[in-house]
Design an enzyme around this catalytic site. Structure first.
Site, PDB file in Angstrom:
ATOM      1  N   GLY A   1      18.607 -81.336  12.983  1.00 10.23           N
ATOM      2  CA  GLY A   1      19.062 -81.490  14.354  1.00 10.23           C
ATOM      3  C   GLY A   1      19.898 -82.735  14.509  1.00 10.23           C
TER       4      GLY A   1
ATOM      5  CB  CYS B   1      17.679 -82.732   7.887  1.00  6.56           C
ATOM      6  SG  CYS B   1      18.902 -84.045   8.096  1.00  6.56           S
ATOM      7  CE1 TYR B   2      15.187 -85.508  15.551  1.00  2.00           C
ATOM      8  CE2 TYR B   2      13.647 -83.669  15.499  1.00  2.00           C
ATOM      9  CZ  TYR B   2      14.120 -84.819  16.113  1.00  2.00           C
ATOM     10  OH  TYR B   2      13.522 -85.282  17.270  1.00  2.00           O
TER      11      TYR B   2
ATOM     12  CG  HIS C   1      20.963 -79.581   5.622  1.00  2.00           C
ATOM     13  ND1 HIS C   1      20.357 -79.046   6.738  1.00  2.00           N
ATOM     14  CD2 HIS C   1      21.410 -80.812   5.986  1.00  2.00           C
ATOM     15  CE1 HIS C   1      20.458 -79.906   7.741  1.00  2.00           C
ATOM     16  NE2 HIS C   1      21.084 -80.988   7.306  1.00  2.00           N
TER      17      HIS C   1
ATOM     18  CD  GLU D   1      19.725 -75.631   5.692  1.00  2.78           C
ATOM     19  OE1 GLU D   1      20.000 -76.267   6.729  1.00  2.78           O
ATOM     20  OE2 GLU D   1      18.877 -76.005   4.862  1.00  2.78           O
TER      21      GLU D   1
ATOM     22  CB  SER E   1      32.468 -48.970  20.031  1.00  3.17           C
ATOM     23  OG  SER E   1      31.843 -49.601  18.914  1.00  3.17           O
ATOM     24  N   GLY E   2      32.258 -46.638  17.587  1.00  2.27           N
ATOM     25  CA  GLY E   2      32.785 -46.396  16.258  1.00  2.27           C
ATOM     26  C   GLY E   2      32.667 -47.603  15.357  1.00  2.27           C
ATOM     27  N   GLY E   3      32.233 -48.734  15.920  1.00  2.14           N
ATOM     28  CA  GLY E   3      31.935 -49.907  15.111  1.00  2.14           C
ATOM     29  C   GLY E   3      30.637 -49.718  14.360  1.00  2.14           C
ATOM     30  CB  VAL E   4      29.256 -51.379  11.336  1.00  3.52           C
ATOM     31  CG1 VAL E   4      29.121 -52.824  11.779  1.00  3.52           C
ATOM     32  CG2 VAL E   4      28.184 -51.030  10.312  1.00  3.52           C
ATOM     33  CG  ASP E   5      27.110 -54.115  15.299  1.00  6.10           C
ATOM     34  OD1 ASP E   5      26.938 -54.217  14.073  1.00  6.10           O
ATOM     35  OD2 ASP E   5      27.616 -55.017  15.986  1.00  6.10           O
ATOM     36  CB  SER E   6      27.607 -48.538  18.604  1.00  5.98           C
ATOM     37  OG  SER E   6      28.900 -48.276  18.094  1.00  5.98           O
TER      38      SER E   6
ATOM     39  CE  LYS F   1      29.511 -56.437  12.681  1.00  7.44           C
ATOM     40  NZ  LYS F   1      29.644 -55.866  14.026  1.00  7.44           N
TER      41      LYS F   1
END
Length: 513
Positions: free
Chosen positions: A57, A84-85, A171, A173, A225-230, A369
């Site tokens: 942080g 870290c923090y 860090h 990560e 919508s044709g996007g990957v999510d929907s 995603k």
């Protein structure tokens, strides 16, 4: 949906890397959730919490009002890793001494292990780590021992005598920490005892099972919508309730060139109950004369609700509204009342579920995603869906800076189509997270055919990213950019200048509005 059998909690103290910690944990096939540091943990009392990670942080532990935890937090007998923090906070809470560094340390450093530790099992005795801190621990708390140091920090890692509480000043990560994944794996598997059952196969199985139990074959409407999510959301629901899913695809007048036709054809191959609605004129009429981006969003959102509601009522008897909400949407929509402020309001179909008295179902709200893309491949979805660049709900309305007119839409559609076509031609499209053209609200002087011109400016945007939370501008080869610029200026009437956006996120956003 689909609660994992084990999980790690990540408490956020405002670090820019908090979501990266979560991604690294997920990549190790361990489910995790991010919560603000001051969250009420009572709802998690019955969950199988295997460990807790305290993020970094920007604050100083010694500052008045800095984020804190009560000492009783550590009485749970659950392993804790402070980053870290998080490490500095642990040291301060248990009686260690912190001092403000004369110079903030930021960047690569050489870590040297000082003694055997389960956290560093199998890690090289020396290696590169990424430091980012302004405070330094001068003296450890009673009962703690140092496990690593760097050239400038004598106490770069620590742990308590019982081997339950760990801290690292660097860090693990970030990819600059060469063996960071190994360190995190040691915490997850050796120290916390995780099994690693967070996989796409297990997610599909448990999600479909839970959807069947929750929905009981009731009708569900989904904005697609044709996007990957929907699209992935639709496939999961189709497995659970079959023909009781109704996917509604709306042309809002601000789609890309041939988008309505192409997406409708793509979706028709999936065997869905697809309802395609051409409402372009309604949207464009309401957008006439509007230049403020927030007004554009609200008009498009409200008009979409009107159109979607009309179509959903024709379905009749729908009990649920499905959305392809992802985990970053959930995180960004939460005001942590602490170091991480609200970034943006939720951008899915807000208001519709209340107006139509629908219950909400969000099968993907636990996923990032890239996890959705892996899920899509596991479900057999064609790469034409999985590899599509994200496209905002307000569409080209937030890529036309200023007023939206049919003429300006035509200019942007043609320029954008050329841009994407050339990126595909030269093998750049799949290397890029998101690429698009923007029509600016300015005109510039040019010379074409020995005549002075005063015409539109197109800005090209392309970024590389993993989940869209942060992004770097894409380094497209100059010769490709030159070809794209020439084609747009020569082919799109009304454009005489093309620029390339080299801003990263942060500080810029990916979209221009």
């Amino acid at each position: 949906m689909a609660i994992a059998s084990e999980m790690i909690l990540i408490l956020d103290f405002g670090s820019q890397y908090t979501q990266l910690i979560a991604r690294r944990v997920r990549e190790a096939n361990v489910y995790c959730e991010i919560l603000p540091f001051n969250a009420d943990l009572k709802p998690y009392a019955e969950r199988n919490i295997k460990g807790i990670i305290l993020s970094g942080g920007p604050a100083s532990v010694k500052e008045p009002g800095s984020p804190r935890l009560d000492n009783s937090f550590f009485e749970t007998r659950i392993p804790v890793l402070g980053v870290c923090y998080g490490m500095q906070l642990i040291a301060d809470l248990f009686g260690g001494e912190l001092v403000r560094s004369e110079h903030r340390e930021y960047g690569r450093s050489q870590l040297t292990l000082k003694r055997t530790s389960r956290l560093f099992q199998g890690v090289s005795p020396t290696g590169t780590v990424w430091m980012s801190h302004g405070d330094t621990i001068r003296n450890l708390p009673p009962g703690y021992q140092a496990t690593a140091s760097t050239e400038s920090v004598a106490l770069a890692a620590m742990e308590d005598a019982e081997g339950m509480i760990f801290g690292v000043q660097f860090h693990p990560e970030v990819h600059h920490t060469i063996e960071g994944n190994k360190i995190l794996d040691n915490f997850l598997y050796d120290i916390c005892g995780c099994r690693g059952d967070w996989t796409t196969e297990s997610f599909i199985e448990s999600t479909v099972r839970d959807l069947k139990r929750k929905l009981h074959n009731q009708k569900v409407v989904l904005a697609i919508s044709g996007g990957v999510d929907s699209t992935v959301c639709a496939l999961l629901l189709k497995q659970a309730i079959g023909g009781n899913l109704y996917a509604i695809f709306v042309d809002n007048g601000v789609l890309r060139k041939d988008e309505f036709r192409d997406v409708r054809e793509m979706l028709s191959t999936l065997g869905l109950n697809l309802i395609a609605v051409d409402a372009a004129e309604k949207f464009l009429n309401r957008l006439e004369g509007i230049t403020d981006p927030e007004q554009k969003r609200k008009i498009i959102g409200n008009t979409f609700i009107d159109v979607f509601e009309e179509q959903a009522r024709k379905v009749g008897g729908a009990e649920y509204l499905a959305q392809g909400t992802l985990y970053p949407d959930v995180i960004e929509s939460v005001s942590f009342k602490g170091p991480s402020a609200t970034i943006k309001s939720h951008h899915n179909v807000g208001g519709l579920k209340d107006r139509m008295h629908l219950k909400l179902v969000e099968p993907l709200r636990e996923l990032f995603k890239d996890e959705v893309r892996r899920l899509g491949r596991q479900l057999g979805l064609d790469e034409s869906f999985i590899g599509r660049h994200p496209f905002p709900g307000p569409g080209l309305a937030v890529r036309i800076v200023g007023e939206i007119t049919r003429d300006r839409l035509e200019v942007l559609r043609e320029a954008d189509a050329i841009y994407i076509e050339e990126l595909r031609r030269f093998g750049q499209y799949d290397k890029i997270w998101q690429a698009f053209a923007v029509l600016l609200p300015v005109k510039s002087v040019g010379v074409m055919g020995d005549e002075r011109t005063y015409e539109n400016v197109i800005a090209l945007r392309a970024v590389t990213s993993v989940d869209g939370m942060t992004a770097n501008w894409a380094e497209i080869p100059y010769e490709i950019l030159a070809r794209i610029s020439n084609r747009i200026i020569n082919s799109v009437r009304g454009v005489n200048r093309v620029t390339y956006d080299i801003s990263s996120k942060p500080p810029a956003t990916i979209e221009w509005e």
